[in-house]
Write a protein that holds these residues in place. Structure first.
Motif, PDB file in Angstrom:
ATOM      1  N   ASP A   1       0.210  -1.098   0.304  1.00 33.40           N
ATOM      2  CA  ASP A   1      -0.199   0.358   0.147  1.00 33.40           C
ATOM      3  C   ASP A   1       0.529   1.267  -0.054  1.00 33.40           C
TER       4      ASP A   1
ATOM      5  N   ASN B   1     -10.410  -2.192  11.960  1.00 37.42           N
ATOM      6  CA  ASN B   1     -10.684  -2.015  10.534  1.00 37.42           C
ATOM      7  C   ASN B   1     -10.895  -1.308   9.564  1.00 37.42           C
ATOM      8  N   GLN B   2     -11.942  -0.458  10.162  1.00 28.83           N
ATOM      9  CA  GLN B   2     -12.859   0.221   9.437  1.00 28.83           C
ATOM     10  C   GLN B   2     -11.486   1.510   9.604  1.00 28.83           C
ATOM     11  N   LYS B   3     -10.223   1.715  10.172  1.00 23.86           N
ATOM     12  CA  LYS B   3      -8.831   2.818  11.178  1.00 23.86           C
ATOM     13  C   LYS B   3      -8.358   2.512   9.441  1.00 23.86           C
TER      14      LYS B   3
ATOM     15  N   GLU C   1      -9.164   0.823   6.811  1.00 25.01           N
ATOM     16  CA  GLU C   1     -10.052   1.726   5.830  1.00 25.01           C
ATOM     17  C   GLU C   1      -9.465   3.044   5.383  1.00 25.01           C
ATOM     18  N   GLU C   2      -9.992   3.680   6.128  1.00 24.69           N
ATOM     19  CA  GLU C   2      -9.317   5.126   6.427  1.00 24.69           C
ATOM     20  C   GLU C   2      -7.742   5.984   6.126  1.00 24.69           C
ATOM     21  N   ASN C   3      -7.020   4.610   6.726  1.00 25.47           N
ATOM     22  CA  ASN C   3      -5.640   5.025   6.691  1.00 25.47           C
ATOM     23  C   ASN C   3      -5.592   4.614   4.858  1.00 25.47           C
ATOM     24  N   LYS C   4      -6.432   3.949   4.584  1.00 23.29           N
ATOM     25  CA  LYS C   4      -5.511   3.489   2.995  1.00 23.29           C
ATOM     26  C   LYS C   4      -5.678   4.702   1.508  1.00 23.29           C
ATOM     27  N   LYS C   5      -7.026   4.932   2.629  1.00 24.80           N
ATOM     28  CA  LYS C   5      -8.013   6.511   1.515  1.00 24.80           C
ATOM     29  C   LYS C   5      -7.087   7.436   1.179  1.00 24.80           C
TER      30      LYS C   5
END
Length: 231
Positions: free
Chosen positions: A29, A148-150, A152-156
């Motif tokens: 990533d 897991n939500q964090k 996903e936000e991290n990847k964005k």
């Protein structure tokens, strides 16, 4: 030694070293960001982590934990050495606008200028104490969902950082060679430059507005310690 020559030597030495991380390679990533920065003469990366979710207790499973087990989410972190302070300031602006609000610049005694790209949406939650589980399994499932939500936000944010970094570099390239661009097609050059600036500015504005609206629930409604930002 000439500062530019010293920087080139530092970069060559750094990029020639073996990757000593456990993984032995750049996280997927973060790979595009790392390649983009290292392809430019003014920058090179010294370390990076795309983010991870870990359970800390001597590296054993939670049900076998004998100490104090802690669930952690560690967000993206990147260290970049820059040739000049102005270069570091450019990257710092891109990082802040992309959501990495804990980013900063340091200048070493030997003149090394380092930018650290970091954010503040880490997570650290104790789960057990002296081998005794202090929370329910439902709560652990809840925490994993939050982590897991964090992620996903991290990847964005990483993707946003990469896109805005591209815009910033393209603008600087256009501005540094105005005569060359004008000889090819002055009208196309100006339109393209305005388009790049507008597209990037719009993207930053829209994303920042969303973050401002979500500032109060950045930790998604739970009470937890922010992961220390001194790594």
């Amino acid at each position: 030694m000439d500062p530019s020559a010293a920087f080139r030597r530092w970069k060559a030495q750094s990029l020639s070293k073996a990757d000593l991380s456990r993984k032995g390679s750049v996280d997927e990533d973060a790979a595009e960001v790392v390649r983009l920065l290292n392809s430019r003469e003014r920058f090179f990366t010294t370390s990076s982590c795309a983010g991870r979710i870990v359970l800390v207790d001597g590296m054993v499973a939670l049900e076998k934990a004998s100490g104090d087990a802690v669930l952690k989410f560690e967000p993206f972190v990147l260290h970049v050495q820059c040739r000049q302070l102005q270069d570091a300031q450019t990257l710092h602006s891109v990082a802040i606008d992309s959501g990495f609000r804990n980013s900063g610049i340091t200048v070493g005694r030997r003149g090394k200028i380092m930018l650290a790209v970091r954010s503040t949406h880490g997570l650290e939650v104790p789960l057990s104490h002296k081998g005794k589980l202090m929370v329910t399994e439902d709560y652990i499932d809840f925490l994993l969902n939050i982590a897991n939500q964090k992620m996903e936000e991290n990847k964005k944010r990483i993707e946003r950082f990469y896109n805005c970094l591209q815009c910033a570099m393209e603008r600087e390239t256009t501005n540094s060679h105005p005569k060359i661009k004008e000889k090819k097609d002055p009208s196309c050059t100006h339109k393209k430059e305005r388009h790049l600036e507008g597209a990037c500015s719009k993207r930053i504005t829209e994303e920042n507005q969303k973050e401002l609206e979500n500032d109060h629930d950045d930790d998604l409604g739970i009470s937890a310690n922010i992961f220390p930002e001194d790594y």
